[in-house]
Design a protein around this motif. Structure first.
Motif, short mmCIF file in Angstrom:
data_model
loop_
_atom_site.label_atom_id
_atom_site.label_comp_id
_atom_site.label_asym_id
_atom_site.label_seq_id
_atom_site.Cartn_x
_atom_site.Cartn_y
_atom_site.Cartn_z
N ALA A 22 5.63 5.40 -16.00
CA ALA A 22 5.18 3.72 -15.22
C ALA A 22 5.87 3.76 -14.67
N SER A 23 7.46 3.76 -13.63
CA SER A 23 8.27 3.68 -13.08
C SER A 23 7.25 3.61 -11.43
N ARG A 24 6.62 4.82 -11.29
CA ARG A 24 5.56 5.63 -9.88
C ARG A 24 4.62 5.01 -10.66
N LEU A 25 4.06 4.44 -11.48
CA LEU A 25 2.77 3.60 -11.40
C LEU A 25 2.78 2.08 -10.53
N GLN A 26 4.49 1.23 -10.85
CA GLN A 26 4.62 -0.01 -10.38
C GLN A 26 5.18 0.30 -9.11
N ILE A 27 6.05 1.45 -8.81
CA ILE A 27 6.61 1.27 -7.37
C ILE A 27 5.48 1.94 -5.92
N ARG A 28 4.09 3.19 -6.38
CA ARG A 28 3.56 3.50 -5.59
C ARG A 28 2.15 1.91 -5.63
N ARG A 29 2.27 1.08 -6.02
CA ARG A 29 1.40 -0.38 -6.55
C ARG A 29 0.33 0.54 -6.88
N LEU A 30 -0.23 1.30 -8.22
CA LEU A 30 -1.17 1.68 -8.63
C LEU A 30 -1.87 0.80 -9.54
N VAL A 31 -1.03 0.05 -9.81
CA VAL A 31 -1.90 -0.71 -10.62
C VAL A 31 -1.24 -2.02 -10.72
N PRO A 32 -2.35 -3.09 -11.01
CA PRO A 32 -2.15 -4.79 -10.47
C PRO A 32 -0.61 -5.35 -11.08
#
Length: 277
Positions: free
Chosen positions: A241-251
């Motif tokens: 989840a942290s990488r989904l957020q940090i890399r702006r892969l999700v809204p």
């Protein structure tokens, strides 16, 4: 008995599992504003049933880090699956029948692709070929594929440092991501760094370890260096989840609660796992 085990058994009845069955995943009844994050993977990501508590997969724990009002997790990860056998069992087709524009498909294989049986794939040929089917299928439906390299096992060298066990599979996935312009979460590297920090004994808090006569689901005890107990599943899901957020892969705002302590009781164990379509 482990002190938290009783609470875990109660918690499994506290609410619906963030796992859609093939019958209720997708279709016209899903609200148009909600995002579904599908997980295609193996036992390290799978949702495990109540009679295996505290065993859990990171896909099972992922919902605790997503905004429940905006997103669902449909965890289709299956124990024993490789990128090849998942496709051959029709499980990718089932996901593609349900996935919609704007959804996400997290693709994480490698543990069983390494096996020398009929599930085997070669890192730089058939492994990449099968992964490309997931990528192409998601994109054809307007969804977002994200490759996730296999989480590392609990293995240490003589000096007490975590060591890799997946050979060329993580590198092959990273190379495929670069060539196909697909984001890759390097969970292999992230988890190995976490295991290295935790150390030989500390990692037993993450993996499925229990002494004999301390857990009714594992009366003879268990020492599993591949699968997680709830705490480990939560912390590996936190990495994803942290990488989904940090890399702006999700809204923005879809990932939440990354810095909070999450109790084991936040997870849900269903009575049974839905039979794959």
């Amino acid at each position: 008995m482990r002190p938290m085990l009783g609470a875990l058994l109660v918690a499994m009845a506290a609410g619906p599992l963030a796992l859609a069955t093939p019958a209720d995943a997708g279709g016209p009844h899903r609200p148009p504003h909600r995002i579904t994050v599908f997980v295609a993977g193996d036992s390290t990501a799978a949702t495990w049933p109540a009679d295996t508590i505290p065993k859990a997969g990171w896909g099972q724990a992922l919902p605790v880090f997503l905004d429940e009002h905006r997103a669902d997790v449909d965890n289709r990860a299956l124990s024993g699956a490789s990128s090849k056998s998942f496709v051959e069992a029709g499980l990718l087709d089932a996901i593609l029948a349900a996935i919609r524009p704007g959804d996400y498909l997290l693709i994480s294989f490698g543990h069983n692709d390494e096996k020398t049986d009929e599930r085997h794939t070669d890192p730089y040929t058939t492994f990449q070929d099968y992964l490309s089917r997931y990528i192409d299928g998601a994109r054809a439906h307007g969804a977002h594929p994200v490759l996730v390299t296999p989480v590392e096992r609990r293995r240490f060298n003589a000096e007490g440092h975590a060591t890799p066990s997946h050979g060329d599979y993580p590198a092959a996935m990273l190379a495929l991501g670069a060539s196909r312009r697909v984001p890759v979460i390097d969970l292999t590297a992230l988890s190995m760094a976490l295991w290295d920090r935790a150390g030989v004994e500390g990692t037993k808090r993450y993996f499925l370890y229990a002494d004999p006569a301390t857990n009714p689901n594992f009366p003879d005890g268990v020492a599993d260096n591949t699968h997680f107990q709830a705490h480990g599943a939560i912390e590996v899901a936190r990495l994803v989840a942290s990488r989904l957020q940090i890399r702006r892969l999700v809204p923005p705002g879809l990932v939440r609660g990354l810095h909070r302590d999450v109790p084991d009781t936040a997870l849900i164990w269903p009575a049974t796992i839905p039979v794959p379509a």
